[in-house]
Design an enzyme around this catalytic site. Sequence first.
Site, PDB file in Angstrom:
ATOM      1  N   HIS A 136       0.858  -1.178   0.000  1.00 28.86           N
ATOM      2  CA  HIS A 136       0.000   0.000   0.000  1.00 28.86           C
ATOM      3  C   HIS A 136       0.902   1.238   0.000  1.00 28.86           C
ATOM      4  O   HIS A 136       2.008   1.209   0.519  1.00 28.86           O
ATOM      5  CB  HIS A 136      -0.861  -0.039   1.265  1.00 28.86           C
ATOM      6  CG  HIS A 136      -1.951   0.977   1.321  1.00 28.86           C
ATOM      7  ND1 HIS A 136      -1.712   2.294   1.650  1.00 28.86           N
ATOM      8  CD2 HIS A 136      -3.298   0.863   1.144  1.00 28.86           C
ATOM      9  CE1 HIS A 136      -2.854   2.951   1.660  1.00 28.86           C
ATOM     10  NE2 HIS A 136      -3.830   2.126   1.345  1.00 28.86           N
ATOM     11  N   ASP A 213       2.645  -4.281   8.018  1.00 25.00           N
ATOM     12  CA  ASP A 213       1.395  -3.562   7.790  1.00 25.00           C
ATOM     13  C   ASP A 213       0.282  -4.591   7.951  1.00 25.00           C
ATOM     14  O   ASP A 213       0.098  -5.468   7.109  1.00 25.00           O
ATOM     15  CB  ASP A 213       1.406  -2.965   6.386  1.00 25.00           C
ATOM     16  CG  ASP A 213       0.056  -2.361   5.986  1.00 25.00           C
ATOM     17  OD1 ASP A 213      -0.916  -2.464   6.760  1.00 25.00           O
ATOM     18  OD2 ASP A 213      -0.016  -1.785   4.885  1.00 25.00           O
ATOM     19  N   LYS A 239     -10.810   0.007   9.960  1.00 24.96           N
ATOM     20  CA  LYS A 239     -10.991  -1.183   9.124  1.00 24.96           C
ATOM     21  C   LYS A 239     -11.426  -2.401   9.949  1.00 24.96           C
ATOM     22  O   LYS A 239     -11.616  -3.479   9.399  1.00 24.96           O
ATOM     23  CB  LYS A 239      -9.699  -1.501   8.373  1.00 24.96           C
ATOM     24  CG  LYS A 239      -9.239  -0.412   7.410  1.00 24.96           C
ATOM     25  CD  LYS A 239      -7.947  -0.801   6.714  1.00 24.96           C
ATOM     26  CE  LYS A 239      -7.352   0.349   5.916  1.00 24.96           C
ATOM     27  NZ  LYS A 239      -8.163   0.754   4.757  1.00 24.96           N
ATOM     28  N   CYS A 379      -4.818   2.400  -3.816  1.00 28.93           N
ATOM     29  CA  CYS A 379      -3.568   2.877  -3.201  1.00 28.93           C
ATOM     30  C   CYS A 379      -2.418   1.900  -3.428  1.00 28.93           C
ATOM     31  O   CYS A 379      -1.542   1.732  -2.577  1.00 28.93           O
ATOM     32  CB  CYS A 379      -3.756   3.137  -1.700  1.00 28.93           C
ATOM     33  SG  CYS A 379      -4.903   4.478  -1.342  1.00 28.93           S
TER      34      CYS A 379
END
Length: 390
Positions: A136, A213, A239, A379
């Site tokens: 990302h 991540d 999220k 992204c």
Amino acid sequence: MAVSPLSLPKVDLAADLAEQVRADFPILQRQVHGHPLIYFDNAATSQKPLSVLQAMERYYQHSNANVHRGVHTLSNEATDAYEGAREKIARFLNAPSPQQMIYTRNASEAINLVAYSWGLSHLAQGDEIILSVMEHHSNLIPWQLVAQKTGAHLKFIQITPEGELDLEHYQSLLSDRTRLVAVVQVSNMLGSLNPVEEVIRLAHRYGAKVLLDACQSVPHLPVDVQALNCDWLAFSGHKMCGPTGIGILYGKRDLLRSMPPFLGGGEMIADVYLDHATYADIPHKFEAGTPAIAQAVGLGAAVDYLNEIGLDRIHAHEQALITRLLDGIQRIPGITVYGPTDPARRAGLVSFSAEAIHPHDLSTLLDEHGIAIRAGHHCTQPLHRYLKVQ
């Protein structure tokens, strides 16, 4: 385009499940263009259950005060709620201590914190940072900026034809100059469930640090930071059924204590003089200014909600949904699906393209029927170029 089903398997029967989901999530009771809302954009941001909304409302209505700065009842209640959420999040990740949970605005800020605090202090000309082509932008641009400032060199792990990290290529990139490996645990575009345990083990063999991540993994499957042995892990609250404006950076205790402050101001200090200051211990060293108190409380409530269902059940339910979705969508002529074909090797997300229609047009047409999906580059522009896809 990406479809990411919501994970709420409170009961086994599909009809009962749909009823339970709509009861827990007020927004799913609304209609869009005259159709019941079907929300498939959870990888971008999830909807919020009633329990999260109520927890934030309770704070504002009954305990609204600043934290750590007063001895009156409201301040004590606010501090207890704020720090209590940190404890819940630490248990959720099996972290050794709540001290290792740093509140940030989002995962992007968490990664930037590591890049600027640790990266600028520890990286130099000729050092190497290993990322992957599926990252990302939030786990790419901070390292580009740090590399420009320090002279460090970026290297990128390629992916297999199945859309997974190429471990052989990764091993060929590792060297005595490797200082950091920063990779996504679950790709937000491919859905790939990456073998991060092996990534971490190999990196540590060369003395490199590892940042994960975990935005697309923490909401969907059990994540144990001690078992993974990662050095840092970042994720966002919004999220995982929590509010926007709150994220978490987990780090190993000694590593966090060795890092200089990221931002300066109130809250992160011990003693202040006109010409110098000393700093608070972790986590407060990295939490300058008035924090996002209500958002932290809401994230704690989201953790409660996910724990009530159970991460193992969520992951199993999503595997069933993904199996059904992959089987159905690949029967449609002109559809190309990206990422692993084996549902066991991916998380709850499927990206696809259609020959006959532009992604934005298809998303608009589906929206007219109340169906929300994500269209665009997600992204991950470098990954789209790598795959030669719009």
